[in-house]
Design a protein around this motif. Structure first.
Motif, PDB file in Angstrom:
ATOM      1  N   MET A 283      -8.884  -2.943  -6.792  1.00  0.00           N
ATOM      2  CA  MET A 283      -7.610  -3.164  -6.979  1.00  0.00           C
ATOM      3  C   MET A 283      -7.715  -3.354  -9.075  1.00  0.00           C
ATOM      4  O   MET A 283      -7.332  -2.110  -9.374  1.00  0.00           O
ATOM      5  N   GLU A 284      -8.946  -3.660  -8.754  1.00  0.00           N
ATOM      6  CA  GLU A 284      -8.665  -4.709 -10.468  1.00  0.00           C
ATOM      7  C   GLU A 284      -9.543  -3.300 -10.831  1.00  0.00           C
ATOM      8  O   GLU A 284      -8.819  -2.437 -11.992  1.00  0.00           O
TER       9      GLU A 284
ATOM     10  N   SER B  32     -11.121  -6.617  -2.428  1.00  0.00           N
ATOM     11  CA  SER B  32      -9.867  -5.772  -2.260  1.00  0.00           C
ATOM     12  C   SER B  32      -9.359  -6.248  -3.597  1.00  0.00           C
ATOM     13  O   SER B  32      -9.097  -5.036  -4.101  1.00  0.00           O
ATOM     14  N   LYS B  33      -9.727  -7.442  -4.106  1.00  0.00           N
ATOM     15  CA  LYS B  33      -9.070  -7.940  -5.449  1.00  0.00           C
ATOM     16  C   LYS B  33      -9.898  -7.218  -6.407  1.00  0.00           C
ATOM     17  O   LYS B  33      -9.577  -6.648  -7.416  1.00  0.00           O
TER      18      LYS B  33
ATOM     19  N   LEU C 200      -5.674 -11.478   0.340  1.00  0.00           N
ATOM     20  CA  LEU C 200      -6.584 -10.366   0.002  1.00  0.00           C
ATOM     21  C   LEU C 200      -7.610 -11.103  -0.756  1.00  0.00           C
ATOM     22  O   LEU C 200      -8.102 -11.411  -1.000  1.00  0.00           O
TER      23      LEU C 200
ATOM     24  N   ALA D  15      -9.050   0.171 -10.448  1.00  0.00           N
ATOM     25  CA  ALA D  15      -8.216   1.114  -9.571  1.00  0.00           C
ATOM     26  C   ALA D  15      -7.197   1.321 -10.817  1.00  0.00           C
ATOM     27  O   ALA D  15      -7.151   2.150 -11.629  1.00  0.00           O
ATOM     28  N   PHE D  16      -6.470  -0.393 -11.072  1.00  0.00           N
ATOM     29  CA  PHE D  16      -5.701   0.191 -11.933  1.00  0.00           C
ATOM     30  C   PHE D  16      -6.810  -0.334 -13.660  1.00  0.00           C
ATOM     31  O   PHE D  16      -5.618   0.247 -15.327  1.00  0.00           O
TER      32      PHE D  16
ATOM     33  N   GLU E  40       0.769  -0.893   0.551  1.00  0.00           N
ATOM     34  CA  GLU E  40      -0.250   0.421  -0.054  1.00  0.00           C
ATOM     35  C   GLU E  40       0.504   1.214   0.052  1.00  0.00           C
ATOM     36  O   GLU E  40       0.899   1.675  -0.861  1.00  0.00           O
TER      37      GLU E  40
END
Length: 346
Positions: free
Chosen positions: A306-307, A302-303, A298, A309-310, A235
């Motif tokens: 994050m997916e 959360s995954k 994770l 976000a990317f 993080e």
């Protein structure tokens, strides 16, 4: 118990070098195999020669005095490394010849002692003294000692003259004050002139201390730079963090990390390294290397976040489009400013 070399030469343990030579001379002449026909003479002669070979050598004598024959022939550790075991070559006649200059027991050896050559015929009498070889020691210094410099005290033992006539020497302790320049690099030789053993026929040797860095808990020195390693989470490597470091000179340094920490990333902090020798006001840099700690697990939610976000970063900046990425970062920083502090529109 082992062999008592002092007993063989029939001298006291505090005998001088001259006493050892006199005792050996008398016994070697008396027990020379060519003088006596007793078959035991050769063994006694070898023991006499071995005793002189040990006591006539300053290092062998010192080891024997402390550890006896067993330690001498087994080898012992020392501050400068391991002292190899002593082994006598076994040729008593060789020792005899090295001492007298001949293997004959009937040579006119007394002539030299009764009528010695005048001192002015010898090089030493004309003011020429051969200097003993330099003695080298490793000087381990902490980074703290190197950073501030100063004076390092070292205790040595050496032979010094006794009395005003300077005819005898004995082992004495001496404290050497070694000057340390701030930032002195490893491998530097610090020379203490003529601090070796005193000798009437030779100039004392120089003692040379070679600087070596003592390992530090947090820092490694490379040239004038200091290298340290910091552990951060995944993080922190993506979102940024602040690293706190305690410097060599007892200051607390806080370094903000705003870049994304990728493999081989290093943060350079100018002027927080080691002093540059002979330029104390100038210093090298502090280099921080990172070890990113990844989470062991994770959750699925959360995954998914994050997916997303990317994905947003990908479509917003794309790959190999640094200008677009810089605009996104600038926009992100603007949005973080409190609305009351934002400048009014033009």
């Amino acid at each position: 118990m082992g062999i008592d070399y002092y007993g063989i030469l029939q001298i006291k343990r505090n005998s001088s070098d001259l006493d050892i030579k006199k005792a050996y001379r008398n016994l070697a002449l008396g027990f020379h195999p060519d003088r006596l026909e007793d078959p035991c003479t050769l063994q006694v002669f070898k023991l006499i020669c071995e005793a002189y070979d040990v006591l006539g050598n300053a290092m062998h004598r010192a080891v024997f005095d402390q550890y006896g024959e067993e330690g001498l022939k087994r080898g012992v550790p020392s501050p400068d490394g391991y002292i190899q075991p002593y082994h006598y070559h076994g040729d008593g006649m060789r020792t005899y010849k090295d001492f007298f200059g001949t293997s004959s027991p009937f040579a006119d050896l007394l002539e030299y002692y009764i009528n010695p050559k005048p001192m002015y015929d010898l090089p030493e009498g004309r003011g020429f003294k051969k200097k003993q070889p330099a003695i080298r020691h490793t000087l381990c210094l902490t980074l703290h000692e190197i950073f501030f410099g100063g004076v390092k005290k070292m205790k040595i033992q050496r032979l010094e003259y006794i009395g005003p006539e300077q005819g005898k020497t004995e082992v004495k302790e001496k404290i050497l004050s070694i000057p340390i320049k701030p930032g002195v690099p490893p491998g530097t030789e610090i020379i203490m002139p003529e601090e070796g053993d005193q000798n009437p026929t030779q100039t004392p040797a120089d003692i040379i201390f070679v600087v070596e860095d003592r390992p530090h808990e947090h820092f490694i020195r490379e040239g004038n730079n200091l290298i340290t390693q910091a552990e951060i989470s995944l993080e922190e490597s993506l979102l940024g963090t602040t690293i706190t470091i305690n410097s060599i000179d007892h200051r607390t340094i806080r370094i903000p990390i705003t870049d994304i920490v990728c493999p081989n990333y290093e943060k350079l902090v100018p002027g927080e390294g080691m002093p540059i020798v002979d330029q104390y006001s100038e210093k090298g840099d502090l280099i921080i290397r990172f070890n990113v700690i990844y989470p062991k697990y994770l959750p699925k939610a959360s995954k998914e976040m994050m997916e997303k976000a990317f994905y947003m970063a990908k479509i917003g900046g794309g790959h190999n489009q640094p200008e677009m990425i810089n605009k996104m970062i600038l926009a992100d920083k603007i949005l973080r400013v409190d609305p009351d502090e934002q400048l009014p529109p033009f």
